[in-house]
Design a protein around this motif. Structure first.
Motif, PDB file in Angstrom:
ATOM      1  N   ASP A  49     -17.284 -15.330  -2.386  1.00  0.00           N
ATOM      2  CA  ASP A  49     -17.176 -14.505  -1.180  1.00  0.00           C
ATOM      3  C   ASP A  49     -16.390 -13.209  -1.395  1.00  0.00           C
ATOM      4  O   ASP A  49     -16.128 -12.479  -0.452  1.00  0.00           O
ATOM      5  N   SER A  50     -16.021 -12.907  -2.623  1.00  0.00           N
ATOM      6  CA  SER A  50     -15.320 -11.647  -2.866  1.00  0.00           C
ATOM      7  C   SER A  50     -16.326 -10.514  -3.029  1.00  0.00           C
ATOM      8  O   SER A  50     -17.397 -10.702  -3.588  1.00  0.00           O
ATOM      9  N   ASP A  51     -15.948  -9.336  -2.535  1.00  0.00           N
ATOM     10  CA  ASP A  51     -16.848  -8.186  -2.666  1.00  0.00           C
ATOM     11  C   ASP A  51     -16.726  -7.491  -4.015  1.00  0.00           C
ATOM     12  O   ASP A  51     -17.516  -6.624  -4.341  1.00  0.00           O
ATOM     13  N   THR A  52     -15.687  -7.813  -4.748  1.00  0.00           N
ATOM     14  CA  THR A  52     -15.438  -7.087  -5.986  1.00  0.00           C
ATOM     15  C   THR A  52     -16.292  -7.645  -7.118  1.00  0.00           C
ATOM     16  O   THR A  52     -16.253  -8.840  -7.402  1.00  0.00           O
ATOM     17  N   ARG A  90      -9.614  -0.744   1.624  1.00  0.00           N
ATOM     18  CA  ARG A  90     -10.353  -2.008   1.639  1.00  0.00           C
ATOM     19  C   ARG A  90     -10.751  -2.258   3.078  1.00  0.00           C
ATOM     20  O   ARG A  90      -9.927  -2.168   3.978  1.00  0.00           O
ATOM     21  N   ASN A 148       0.805  -1.230   0.000  1.00  0.00           N
ATOM     22  CA  ASN A 148       0.000   0.000   0.000  1.00  0.00           C
ATOM     23  C   ASN A 148       0.836   1.278   0.000  1.00  0.00           C
ATOM     24  O   ASN A 148       0.454   2.272   0.605  1.00  0.00           O
ATOM     25  N   ASP A 174     -11.888  -5.096   4.559  1.00  0.00           N
ATOM     26  CA  ASP A 174     -11.342  -6.329   5.115  1.00  0.00           C
ATOM     27  C   ASP A 174     -10.699  -7.138   3.998  1.00  0.00           C
ATOM     28  O   ASP A 174     -10.624  -6.695   2.864  1.00  0.00           O
ATOM     29  N   GLU A 175     -10.295  -8.334   4.338  1.00  0.00           N
ATOM     30  CA  GLU A 175      -9.544  -9.164   3.394  1.00  0.00           C
ATOM     31  C   GLU A 175     -10.306  -9.508   2.112  1.00  0.00           C
ATOM     32  O   GLU A 175      -9.704  -9.810   1.095  1.00  0.00           O
ATOM     33  N   GLU A 176     -11.618  -9.520   2.184  1.00  0.00           N
ATOM     34  CA  GLU A 176     -12.374  -9.792   0.962  1.00  0.00           C
ATOM     35  C   GLU A 176     -12.883  -8.504   0.323  1.00  0.00           C
ATOM     36  O   GLU A 176     -13.615  -8.535  -0.656  1.00  0.00           O
ATOM     37  N   GLY A 177     -12.528  -7.392   0.907  1.00  0.00           N
ATOM     38  CA  GLY A 177     -13.100  -6.133   0.479  1.00  0.00           C
ATOM     39  C   GLY A 177     -12.669  -5.696  -0.911  1.00  0.00           C
ATOM     40  O   GLY A 177     -11.611  -6.064  -1.388  1.00  0.00           O
ATOM     41  N   GLU A 178     -13.525  -4.883  -1.553  1.00  0.00           N
ATOM     42  CA  GLU A 178     -13.112  -4.293  -2.813  1.00  0.00           C
ATOM     43  C   GLU A 178     -12.373  -3.001  -2.506  1.00  0.00           C
ATOM     44  O   GLU A 178     -12.404  -2.499  -1.379  1.00  0.00           O
ATOM     45  N   ARG A 179     -11.696  -2.480  -3.492  1.00  0.00           N
ATOM     46  CA  ARG A 179     -10.936  -1.249  -3.307  1.00  0.00           C
ATOM     47  C   ARG A 179     -11.867  -0.083  -3.592  1.00  0.00           C
ATOM     48  O   ARG A 179     -12.361   0.065  -4.699  1.00  0.00           O
ATOM     49  N   ALA A 184      -8.489  -2.933   6.518  1.00  0.00           N
ATOM     50  CA  ALA A 184      -7.412  -3.843   6.111  1.00  0.00           C
ATOM     51  C   ALA A 184      -6.324  -3.113   5.323  1.00  0.00           C
ATOM     52  O   ALA A 184      -5.142  -3.359   5.523  1.00  0.00           O
ATOM     53  N   ASP A 185      -6.737  -2.249   4.426  1.00  0.00           N
ATOM     54  CA  ASP A 185      -5.768  -1.564   3.574  1.00  0.00           C
ATOM     55  C   ASP A 185      -6.152  -0.121   3.367  1.00  0.00           C
ATOM     56  O   ASP A 185      -7.338   0.208   3.290  1.00  0.00           O
ATOM     57  N   PHE A 186      -5.146   0.712   3.241  1.00  0.00           N
ATOM     58  CA  PHE A 186      -5.374   2.142   3.108  1.00  0.00           C
ATOM     59  C   PHE A 186      -4.200   2.704   2.309  1.00  0.00           C
ATOM     60  O   PHE A 186      -3.062   2.636   2.754  1.00  0.00           O
ATOM     61  N   VAL A 187      -4.461   3.207   1.137  1.00  0.00           N
ATOM     62  CA  VAL A 187      -3.352   3.665   0.298  1.00  0.00           C
ATOM     63  C   VAL A 187      -3.632   5.050  -0.287  1.00  0.00           C
ATOM     64  O   VAL A 187      -4.759   5.376  -0.637  1.00  0.00           O
ATOM     65  N   GLY A 188      -2.604   5.863  -0.347  1.00  0.00           N
ATOM     66  CA  GLY A 188      -2.747   7.198  -0.896  1.00  0.00           C
ATOM     67  C   GLY A 188      -1.553   8.038  -0.515  1.00  0.00           C
ATOM     68  O   GLY A 188      -0.608   7.512   0.072  1.00  0.00           O
ATOM     69  N   THR A 195       2.820   8.299  -2.206  1.00  0.00           N
ATOM     70  CA  THR A 195       2.918   8.128  -0.756  1.00  0.00           C
ATOM     71  C   THR A 195       4.313   8.546  -0.288  1.00  0.00           C
ATOM     72  O   THR A 195       4.452   9.335   0.646  1.00  0.00           O
ATOM     73  N   MET A 220      -8.517  -9.480  -7.079  1.00  0.00           N
ATOM     74  CA  MET A 220      -9.636  -9.203  -6.194  1.00  0.00           C
ATOM     75  C   MET A 220     -10.510 -10.448  -5.990  1.00  0.00           C
ATOM     76  O   MET A 220     -11.499 -10.400  -5.289  1.00  0.00           O
TER      77      MET A 220
END
Ligand code: FES
Lengths: 458, 285
Positions: free
Chosen positions: A269-272, B37, A209, B39-44, B83-87, A215, A263
């Motif tokens: 179970d993926s949100d994408t 994101r 990240n 959590d681990e399954e989260g989308e961006r 879970a994740d944070f980017v910028g 960054t 993703m």
């Protein structure tokens, strides 16, 4: 020693019909017996030409000899001297154009299946913990930008030589194209993770990240580190500026593969989310196009057609990938140039194509397609995946103009892999434009050697 | 893990989060965004940085519940992490060439113009601000804007606060009055909100020949110029919001195109939302 006359061993594969519906790996790998048998086919040539075909210079006869005797760990050590990702390379390298092309055994019958044996050795070593580096430390620090094939290679080479390495990865997961681009059925992600874990056990620090140029800025890195390697990969997908390109259902192969691979959109179970086309057309005929086409089949498409303006001979994808795609049911519309994406209510509905004919070779050495007037025809498609390559990512250049780039935007390096900025090196797709995993690794090895050389002199 | 250090409800379904992100805030400037994101399954998911505290190492985001992932985010409380944070991603806003600026914020777009209002105020040339919302409840940051704006105008669809009508009605009045006076004229409008609102502003300012900037919020995946999902047609060229933007000349944007692409994942999103409602309903299946 008598020459082993047995024919080339083939890796078992999942049946095409079956595998076109799942994301499990296609090729199943050698058994220890098969690996030994295949390695025994090596003629152990004195000036082994195969070696010169390997972009990272693996000592091929030596590792095959170890496999022959069943010393798989020893074989792993031989490969490990030159290649830090054998399980990956055994799967995705175009061996038929590199080592195996030059294999003298190929003149007798078929070349040794070097790639398949390398894969076996790589897999064998995956769960073996490498001894952490305990040699002398150089006291030097290096930053590696990007955790794709070139970055991972540089990191491994430097760490093994007592350099403190920090990798900066923009995504939430390490691996670059190995995790976002190449599909699970060609390169299981668990394996990439295992290879990266091995690397981290060498003492490499991974910062996920973190977008270098945003960054942290490149000059912050040059201040803090003794050397910097840029392996930021290829960049933005190219489009053709065709009419209809903004319709729903038109997507770049990069985006499609990222959604599915990185993703995990193929898992429930993926949100994408990802679009699921029923009739899919893929424009382009490189490895990425094959990956996208085969992925679309697995995502449940009824039909997948690869559209290419040249002929079969000119297709840039590996023969094996084309063959696999064809076996699985991907269709090919060759000698057809896209003219327009047709739509209905803002969504893709088809492609308007024009027949082409090949004339004399152009600058790329491939025969140039000429569109034939009046030869328009259409094919139906509710999803159009554009796989026409990429143009370099502007982020690093924008934030650090001192880095010299070509007109196209790729980073300029000298013979040692160094950019126009002292102590800043680059390699992989960021330098060459989209190429192969192994070429990126070769560039990484070269840059790592140059960095070590530099440190020695300091 | 980036932890939530503060959370407050600003409006129905709109939460303000202050998130610990020392690495991100260090080089961040107004106009840039982050991707997170849950959590681990989260989308961006991308969010514009709405405020930041460099000393404390935090950034502030406004999150409106519009889908599955933002609903998941809305459930998090102080002390939870993402879970994740980017910028920071994208290019910062540069309004330095303009003297007399009107900022227009519609709905959650308020989050994007607030850092601009603040920056202009700190630079000693505060902007006029127009805020729009469906009703009084949905208005955000009015106190903050009162402090930072030269003058604040409000429009609500139902007239429950400010003037009944749209932001474009108020903007038109300002532009008209400005035209009469014809000195120190308005030389820039920055509008952020739902795409149809931004398009309406663009159409209006075009009539008055006033330079207009919009902040685009297309679908994104990586946010670093890799996937091409955020592509827009601006001035007849394909551009990428995450690296070339997110701000663009409003008069050059192909609006029909941008609006059509935004609805891309509506159906899938719907299915996901149902899943979440199932989960929240007692968590049993
Ligand atoms: S979000 Fe992927 S290129 Fe912009």
């Amino acid at each position: 020693m008598a020459i082993d006359r047995s024919p080339r061993n083939r890796m078992p594969e999942q049946a095409p019909k079956l595998r076109a519906k799942n994301f499990d790996e296609v090729a199943l790998g050698f058994s220890p017996e098969q690996a030994k048998a295949e390695a025994s086919r090596c003629l152990q040539c004195k000036n082994a030409p195969c070696k010169s075909g390997c972009p990272v210079g693996v000592d091929i006869p030596e590792f095959l000899k170890a496999v022959q005797t069943g010393d798989f760990e020893g074989a792993g050590a031989v490969i490990g001297r030159a290649n830090s990702l054998p399980a990956v390379c055994g799967r995705v390298c175009p061996q038929e154009e590199q080592c195996e092309k030059l294999c003298l055994r190929g003149r007798m019958d078929k070349p040794v299946a070097i790639g398949a044996v390398e894969r076996f050795v790589g897999d064998f070593g995956l769960d073996k913990t490498p001894a952490p580096y305990d040699g002398p430390r150089t006291g030097k620090r290096a930053a590696v930008i990007g955790s794709g094939p070139s970055g991972l290679t540089v990191a491994a080479e430097l760490a093994k030589n007592g350099v403190d390495v920090t990798i900066y990865e923009a995504f939430h997961r390490a691996g670059g194209v190995l995790v976002y681009g190449i599909p699970e059925f060609r390169l299981p992600k668990s394996l990439v993770r295992a290879e990266i874990d091995k690397l981290l056990r060498l003492g490499v620090t991974l910062m996920r990240n973190v977008v270098v140029g945003k960054t942290v800025l490149l000059d912050e890195l040059t201040d803090r580190f003794d050397a910097v390697f840029i392996g930021s990969g290829a960049g933005l997908p190219m489009f053709m500026n065709l009419k209809g390109e903004s319709y729903k259902g038109v997507i770049s192969a990069n985006e499609y593969l990222t959604r599915v691979n990185l993703m995990g959109a193929y898992r429930a179970d993926s949100d994408t989310p990802v679009q699921r086309g029923r009739r899919v057309a893929v424009i382009g005929a490189g490895n990425v196009a094959m990956d996208a086409a085969r992925t679309a089949l697995r995502m449940g498409a009824d039909s997948v057609t690869v559209v290419y303006r040249r002929g079969r001979e000119e297709m840039p994808a590996r023969a094996e990938e084309i063959h696999h795609a064809e076996e699985e049911g991907v269709r090919f519309e060759l000698l057809a140039a896209p003219v327009e994406i047709l739509g209905e209510n803002g969504a893709a509905a088809g492609l308007l194509l024009r027949r082409t004919e090949l004339s004399e070779p152009d600058a790329s050495g491939r025969r140039r397609p000429v569109e034939l007037a009046g030869s328009e025809f259409t094919i139906g498609a509710d999803m159009v995946i554009v796989a026409l390559g990429t143009s370099p990512n502007p982020l690093i250049k924008d934030s650090y103009p001192a880095i010299e780039t070509t007109k196209k935007g790729t980073i300029v390096v000298d013979g040692r892999g160094m950019t126009s900025v002292d102590g800043v090196y680059a390699g992989g797709d960021a330098v060459t434009g989209a190429a192969t995993v192994i070429l990126a690794m070769g560039a990484g090895r070269k840059a790592a050697a140059a960095i070590l050389e530099r440190f020695k002199g300091q | 893990m980036n932890r939530i250090v503060k959370k407050r409800v600003l409006a129905p379904n709109v939460n303000e989060y202050v998130i610990d992100a020392p690495l991100v805030v260090k080089n961040a400037r107004p106009g840039q965004f982050v991707i997170l994101r849950v959590d681990e399954e989260g989308e961006r998911i991308p969010f514009t940085i709405c405020d930041m505290d460099k000393a404390a190492g935090t950034v502030t985001l406004l999150v409106q519940e519009v889908g599955y992932s933002t609903a998941k985010l809305a459930k998090l409380v102080v002390g939870d992490g993402v879970a994740d944070f980017v910028g920071p991603l994208g290019k910062p806003t540069d309004l330095s060439a303009h003297k007399n600026i009107v900022l227009v914020g519609g709905g959650i777009g308020t989050a994007v113009i607030y850092p601009q209002a603040k920056a202009l105020f700190e630079a000693g040339r505060p902007a006029a601000v127009i805020l729009g919302a469906r009703n009084r409840e949905l208005l955000m940051y009015t106190d903050e804007f009162k402090r930072a704006a030269k003058s604040l105008y409000i429009a609500t669809d139902d007239g429950s606060a400010g003037q009944k009508g749209f932001v474009t009605d108020l903007l038109k009045e300002l532009l008209e009055a400005d035209r009469q006076r014809a000195k120190n004229g308005i030389d820039c409008v920055m509008a952020v909100g739902p795409m149809p609102m931004m398009r309406a502003v663009a159409n209006l300012t075009k009539e008055y020949g006033v330079h207009t900037v919009v902040s685009m919020n297309p679908i994104m995946v990586d946010g670093t110029g890799m996937c091409g999902g955020c592509r827009l047609s601006v001035g007849g060229k394909t551009v990428y919001a995450c690296v070339d933007g997110p701000e663009f000349d409003a008069h050059e944007v192909d609006w029909a195109d941008a609006i059509a692409r935004l609805s891309l994942y509506k159906e899938t999103e719907q299915a996901h939302r149902c899943r979440l409602t199932d989960e929240t309903a007692g968590g049993q299946k």
